[in-house]
Design a protein around this motif. Structure first.
Motif, PDB file in Angstrom:
ATOM      1  N   GLN A  64      -7.788 -72.257  34.213  1.00 52.03           N
ATOM      2  CA  GLN A  64      -6.578 -72.614  34.946  1.00 52.03           C
ATOM      3  C   GLN A  64      -5.660 -71.409  35.133  1.00 52.03           C
ATOM      4  OE1 GLN A  64      -4.180 -75.581  33.023  1.00 52.03           O
ATOM      5  NE2 GLN A  64      -2.722 -75.732  34.709  1.00 52.03           N
ATOM      6  N   LYS A  65      -5.452 -70.663  34.044  1.00 47.71           N
ATOM      7  CA  LYS A  65      -4.561 -69.504  34.106  1.00 47.71           C
ATOM      8  C   LYS A  65      -5.281 -68.218  34.486  1.00 47.71           C
ATOM      9  CE  LYS A  65      -0.872 -71.701  32.565  1.00 47.71           C
ATOM     10  NZ  LYS A  65       0.374 -71.835  33.346  1.00 47.71           N
ATOM     11  N   GLN A  66      -6.594 -68.228  34.347  1.00 49.52           N
ATOM     12  CA  GLN A  66      -7.443 -67.081  34.670  1.00 49.52           C
ATOM     13  C   GLN A  66      -7.128 -65.858  33.801  1.00 49.52           C
ATOM     14  OE1 GLN A  66      -7.590 -66.396  38.907  1.00 49.52           O
ATOM     15  NE2 GLN A  66      -8.885 -68.184  39.204  1.00 49.52           N
ATOM     16  N   TYR A  67      -7.062 -66.087  32.509  1.00 47.21           N
ATOM     17  CA  TYR A  67      -6.984 -64.983  31.561  1.00 47.21           C
ATOM     18  C   TYR A  67      -7.468 -65.448  30.192  1.00 47.21           C
ATOM     19  CZ  TYR A  67      -2.270 -66.997  30.648  1.00 47.21           C
ATOM     20  OH  TYR A  67      -1.208 -67.815  30.383  1.00 47.21           O
ATOM     21  N   PRO A  68      -7.861 -64.500  29.323  1.00 48.17           N
ATOM     22  CA  PRO A  68      -8.326 -64.862  27.980  1.00 48.17           C
ATOM     23  C   PRO A  68      -7.163 -65.262  27.080  1.00 48.17           C
ATOM     24  CG  PRO A  68      -8.364 -62.491  28.240  1.00 48.17           C
ATOM     25  CD  PRO A  68      -7.990 -63.044  29.571  1.00 48.17           C
ATOM     26  N   VAL A  69      -7.485 -66.137  26.120  1.00 53.85           N
ATOM     27  CA  VAL A  69      -6.476 -66.643  25.192  1.00 53.85           C
ATOM     28  C   VAL A  69      -6.995 -66.523  23.757  1.00 53.85           C
ATOM     29  CG1 VAL A  69      -5.118 -68.642  24.459  1.00 53.85           C
ATOM     30  CG2 VAL A  69      -5.611 -68.290  26.901  1.00 53.85           C
ATOM     31  N   ILE A  70      -6.149 -66.039  22.857  1.00 52.54           N
ATOM     32  CA  ILE A  70      -6.427 -66.071  21.423  1.00 52.54           C
ATOM     33  C   ILE A  70      -5.416 -67.042  20.836  1.00 52.54           C
ATOM     34  CG2 ILE A  70      -6.601 -64.745  19.288  1.00 52.54           C
ATOM     35  CD1 ILE A  70      -6.941 -62.229  21.082  1.00 52.54           C
ATOM     36  N   SER A  71      -5.902 -68.082  20.191  1.00 50.89           N
ATOM     37  CA  SER A  71      -5.027 -69.163  19.767  1.00 50.89           C
ATOM     38  C   SER A  71      -5.182 -69.457  18.275  1.00 50.89           C
ATOM     39  CB  SER A  71      -5.333 -70.435  20.572  1.00 50.89           C
ATOM     40  OG  SER A  71      -4.589 -71.537  20.107  1.00 50.89           O
ATOM     41  N   LEU A  72      -4.070 -69.785  17.618  1.00 53.61           N
ATOM     42  CA  LEU A  72      -4.074 -70.201  16.222  1.00 53.61           C
ATOM     43  C   LEU A  72      -3.351 -71.525  16.107  1.00 53.61           C
ATOM     44  CD1 LEU A  72      -4.491 -69.690  13.134  1.00 53.61           C
ATOM     45  CD2 LEU A  72      -2.256 -68.563  13.145  1.00 53.61           C
TER      46      LEU A  72
ATOM     47  N   LYS B 119       6.005 -74.737  18.881  1.00 55.44           N
ATOM     48  CA  LYS B 119       6.292 -75.432  17.622  1.00 55.44           C
ATOM     49  C   LYS B 119       5.819 -76.886  17.644  1.00 55.44           C
ATOM     50  CE  LYS B 119      10.259 -72.640  16.188  1.00 55.44           C
ATOM     51  NZ  LYS B 119      11.689 -72.647  15.805  1.00 55.44           N
ATOM     52  N   LYS B 120       5.993 -77.560  18.766  1.00 54.50           N
ATOM     53  CA  LYS B 120       5.644 -78.983  18.835  1.00 54.50           C
ATOM     54  C   LYS B 120       4.154 -79.215  18.643  1.00 54.50           C
ATOM     55  CE  LYS B 120       9.534 -80.543  21.658  1.00 54.50           C
ATOM     56  NZ  LYS B 120       9.946 -81.213  22.918  1.00 54.50           N
ATOM     57  N   SER B 121       3.333 -78.286  19.123  1.00 54.10           N
ATOM     58  CA  SER B 121       1.880 -78.445  18.997  1.00 54.10           C
ATOM     59  C   SER B 121       1.316 -77.595  17.861  1.00 54.10           C
ATOM     60  CB  SER B 121       1.196 -78.070  20.313  1.00 54.10           C
ATOM     61  OG  SER B 121       1.489 -76.728  20.672  1.00 54.10           O
ATOM     62  N   TYR B 122       2.199 -76.940  17.088  1.00 54.31           N
ATOM     63  CA  TYR B 122       1.786 -76.108  15.952  1.00 54.31           C
ATOM     64  C   TYR B 122       0.776 -75.040  16.370  1.00 54.31           C
ATOM     65  CZ  TYR B 122       3.897 -79.838  13.144  1.00 54.31           C
ATOM     66  OH  TYR B 122       4.767 -80.748  12.600  1.00 54.31           O
ATOM     67  N   GLN B 123       1.096 -74.323  17.434  1.00 52.47           N
ATOM     68  CA  GLN B 123       0.171 -73.316  17.948  1.00 52.47           C
ATOM     69  C   GLN B 123       0.882 -72.011  18.295  1.00 52.47           C
ATOM     70  OE1 GLN B 123      -2.186 -74.599  21.281  1.00 52.47           O
ATOM     71  NE2 GLN B 123      -3.775 -75.416  19.951  1.00 52.47           N
ATOM     72  N   ILE B 124       0.141 -70.922  18.118  1.00 52.49           N
ATOM     73  CA  ILE B 124       0.560 -69.617  18.611  1.00 52.49           C
ATOM     74  C   ILE B 124      -0.547 -69.119  19.532  1.00 52.49           C
ATOM     75  CG2 ILE B 124       0.894 -67.189  18.005  1.00 52.49           C
ATOM     76  CD1 ILE B 124       2.305 -68.051  15.509  1.00 52.49           C
ATOM     77  N   GLN B 125      -0.172 -68.608  20.698  1.00 49.99           N
ATOM     78  CA  GLN B 125      -1.152 -68.089  21.641  1.00 49.99           C
ATOM     79  C   GLN B 125      -0.816 -66.662  22.054  1.00 49.99           C
ATOM     80  OE1 GLN B 125      -1.175 -70.909  24.889  1.00 49.99           O
ATOM     81  NE2 GLN B 125      -2.794 -72.129  23.942  1.00 49.99           N
TER      82      GLN B 125
END
Length: 266
Positions: free
Chosen positions: A165-173, A199-205
């Motif tokens: 969708q965004k057309q880029y790589p993602v590193i997620s925790l 914060k709401k989804s407890y994620q860092i990207q």
């Protein structure tokens, strides 16, 4: 922008040797028989192990029990990397346990339990919502320590993927502990990244090709599964390396110098 962020962070980094007081740690008779050892100072290997523990580890509150478990697809990661890592750090050699949907190891050790809880300050029992980054990691002010810690926690509770969708790589925790995520977010900023903290989804990207390249160059992964994912993200690119994209001035949204998108290039 990443370069400027790195320059700002340089002021913070002044590596400090972190040593541990082990005088009050008690070893069980079984610990002594197995010749279990404990680290006397913080090292990149121990920092990565701490990240692995925070991601996939369990430290019992009432027993001298410690385990690390991941998905069944992580067998190579455990066999080739995690078990040898624990051998080098603690001189333990537990067998790999495999179940229908998981693999890993478990061990009973009073010495390791007390070291992790009393010296490192890692929470025992249920860690959801309350686990934190040990103060020794933050106090080290050492890039190598920070990078190793991030590698361990992302390899166990993180993910690498390409956003169509965004057309880029993602590193997620993703971890359900706001205190831990806040510290990880702080570490990433100090290292020059521009993380997105949800914060709401407890994620860092961490999004985009420049940050993805910075991560793979400086931190990388010790997990064969994640190494394959990283390679698969790079593979469809028309250039031999991401350096070419950055040299041509492509944006982090995935556009190329000729105006085409990543999807058009595939």
């Amino acid at each position: 922008e990443l370069h400027l962020r790195e320059k700002e962070g340089e002021i913070f980094f002044h590596p400090k040797e972190i040593t541990f007081d082990l005088s009050n740690i008690q070893f069980s008779r079984y610990d002594k028989k197995r010749q279990i050892i404990l680290p006397k100072k913080l090292s990149p290997e121990l920092a990565e192990e701490i990240g692995i523990h925070l991601g996939d580890g369990t430290l019992s509150k009432n027993k001298n029990y410690f385990s690390v478990r991941g998905g069944y697809a992580e067998e190579d990661y455990y066999t080739d990397y995690i078990l040898p890592l624990y051998k080098r750090i603690y001189n333990i050699n537990p067998p790999l346990l495999k179940r229908s949907d998981a693999c890993g190891f478990e061990i009973s050790s009073k010495g390791i339990k007390e070291f992790k809880s009393k010296v490192l300050g890692i929470v025992t029992g249920v860690k959801t919502y309350v686990i934190e980054v040990p103060s020794c990691i933050m106090e080290s002010r050492d890039k190598e320590i920070y990078n190793a810690f991030l590698r361990g926690i992302i390899d166990t509770d993180g993910c690498y993927y390409y956003s169509e969708q965004k057309q880029y790589p993602v590193i997620s925790l993703g971890l359900k502990s706001i205190p831990l995520l806040k510290k990880v977010n702080e570490i990433l900023k100090l290292l020059g990244y521009k993380p997105y903290f949800h914060k709401k989804s407890y994620q860092i990207q961490i999004n985009g090709f420049p940050q993805f390249k910075k991560w793979t160059d400086e931190i990388g992964s010790s997990s064969p599964k994640n190494q394959k994912r990283i390679a698969n993200i790079k593979k469809p690119l028309l250039w031999s390396s991401l350096d070419m994209i950055l040299a041509c001035g492509a944006s982090d949204s995935g556009s190329n110098p000729d105006g085409g998108t990543y999807s058009q290039m595939k």
